[in-house]
Motif scaffolding. Structure first.
Motif, PDB file in Angstrom:
ATOM      1  N   VAL A 174      -7.558 -13.395   2.292  1.00 11.22           N
ATOM      2  CA  VAL A 174      -8.472 -14.420   1.798  1.00 11.22           C
ATOM      3  C   VAL A 174      -7.687 -15.595   1.212  1.00 11.22           C
ATOM      4  O   VAL A 174      -8.018 -16.772   1.437  1.00 11.22           O
ATOM      5  CB  VAL A 174      -9.437 -13.831   0.752  1.00 11.22           C
ATOM      6  N   VAL A 175      -6.621 -15.275   0.448  1.00 11.86           N
ATOM      7  CA  VAL A 175      -5.759 -16.342  -0.075  1.00 11.86           C
ATOM      8  C   VAL A 175      -5.105 -17.098   1.078  1.00 11.86           C
ATOM      9  O   VAL A 175      -4.961 -18.328   1.037  1.00 11.86           O
ATOM     10  CB  VAL A 175      -4.688 -15.752  -1.021  1.00 11.86           C
ATOM     11  N   GLY A 185      -8.587  -7.952   3.147  1.00 13.64           N
ATOM     12  CA  GLY A 185      -8.166  -7.754   1.764  1.00 13.64           C
ATOM     13  C   GLY A 185      -8.048  -9.096   1.058  1.00 13.64           C
ATOM     14  O   GLY A 185      -8.341 -10.158   1.611  1.00 13.64           O
ATOM     15  N   TRP A 186      -7.568  -9.041  -0.201  1.00 11.46           N
ATOM     16  CA  TRP A 186      -7.483 -10.269  -0.989  1.00 11.46           C
ATOM     17  C   TRP A 186      -6.409 -11.220  -0.476  1.00 11.46           C
ATOM     18  O   TRP A 186      -6.600 -12.428  -0.471  1.00 11.46           O
ATOM     19  CB  TRP A 186      -7.229  -9.930  -2.456  1.00 11.46           C
ATOM     20  N   TRP A 187      -5.247 -10.683  -0.043  1.00  9.95           N
ATOM     21  CA  TRP A 187      -4.189 -11.554   0.439  1.00  9.95           C
ATOM     22  C   TRP A 187      -4.620 -12.361   1.663  1.00  9.95           C
ATOM     23  O   TRP A 187      -4.346 -13.566   1.733  1.00  9.95           O
ATOM     24  CB  TRP A 187      -2.921 -10.757   0.738  1.00  9.95           C
ATOM     25  N   GLU A 216       0.008  -9.882   6.368  1.00 11.42           N
ATOM     26  CA  GLU A 216       0.458  -8.862   5.418  1.00 11.42           C
ATOM     27  C   GLU A 216       1.512  -7.914   6.020  1.00 11.42           C
ATOM     28  O   GLU A 216       1.311  -6.699   6.085  1.00 11.42           O
ATOM     29  CB  GLU A 216      -0.730  -8.033   4.926  1.00 11.42           C
TER      30      GLU A 216
END
Length: 287
Positions: free
Chosen positions: A249-250, A245-247, A122
């Motif tokens: 996880v992706v 965070g979500w990113w 990120e």
């Protein structure tokens, strides 16, 4: 074998982070390398004088690079989340995969993994510690060299003798670099903790990686290492309570896909050259 190795590596790193308050990153890295050197010497009982000069130099170079990746990564995880540091370190294996791929379709897996690494780190947040990033990138360079040298040594030297030579070199290198800081921090408890860590990382993982690199191309192995940031992210959450965070996880989904793709297409085309002992020296063809 490669996946089992990565799990041991990341679990060992997570435990090492928990010990930073006791011995610092220098001590955690140094004591592991020293114990690993002792263990491999006792197991393999190396006879370096029997090796060809180029084989011995490859083992020594592997030891120096092993110390480099170990210490720099310890300094990186002192400043960065485990998953982020592992993602940046993965740029080294990714570079090997891109450089050594022999066909265009094989480049799909490194590209997919690169997207995953981007999502895991990120960079658009701008909150990453620059010094930690620098250490992680230094570890990435050493990790790329480690992959190439490990396959070379694995093809050139039978059994675990290559590691039994390289690991004491790594211990000596680490002593030269951080021994003045690490040694005064060693209590009896810390030394025993270091023994347990050394078995988890690097004794078991390095032995598994040496066997894996005898069966996979460096390109496939480098891409398969894309699973490591995902494993680090998971163990960072479980062991260190580092919630992603979500990113990120992706990003895990991308690197897992790349890793499985590499595993399916990564068998070495030809078997490794068999070491031949002639007049007390190991002869081999450089891969």
């Amino acid at each position: 074998m490669a996946v089992a190795s990565m799990t041991c590596v990341q679990l060992g790193l997570a435990v090492a982070v928990l010990l930073f308050d006791r011995m610092g990153p220098e001590g955690a890295g140094w004591v592991r390398l020293v114990w690993a050197g002792v263990i491999f010497v006792l197991i393999a009982r190396p006879r370096p004088w029997r090796l060809a000069r180029c084989s011995l130099l490859a083992c020594i170079a592997l030891g120096v690079v092993t110390a480099g990746v170990t210490l720099q990564f310890m300094f990186a995880v002192e400043r960065l989340p485990l998953g982020t540091a592992s993602a940046l370190e993965f740029l080294g294996p990714l570079g090997v995969a891109v450089a050594r791929s022999k066909n265009r379709s094989a480049l799909l897996w490194p590209l997919l993994a690169a997207v995953g690494v981007l999502l895991l780190t990120e960079p658009w947040h701008g909150r990453v510690d620059a010094v930690g990033v620098a250490f992680a990138l230094g570890a990435a360079v050493c990790w790329a060299l480690y992959i190439l040298l490990t396959q070379w040594v694995g093809d050139a030297v039978s059994g675990l003798e290559g590691l039994a030579i390289s690991m004491p070199v790594a211990a000596v290198t680490a002593t030269i670099v951080v021994g003045n800081i690490a040694i005064p921090r060693m209590s009896v408890e810390n030394v025993l903790f270091g023994l347990a860590l050394a078995v988890l990382l690097p004794v078991i993982p390095f032995a598994l990686e040496l066997s894996a690199l005898r069966r996979l191309t460096t390109a496939a192995f480098g891409t398969l290492m894309s699973l490591e940031p995902a494993i680090a992210l998971l163990l960072g959450l479980i062991v260190l309570s580092q919630v992603p965070g979500w990113w990120p996880v992706v990003g895990v989904l991308f690197v897992v896909a790349a890793g499985f793709g590499a595993e399916r297409t990564g068998a070495r085309d030809e078997g490794p050259p068999d070491p031949e002992v002639t007049a007390g020296e190991t002869q081999f063809v450089v891969p």
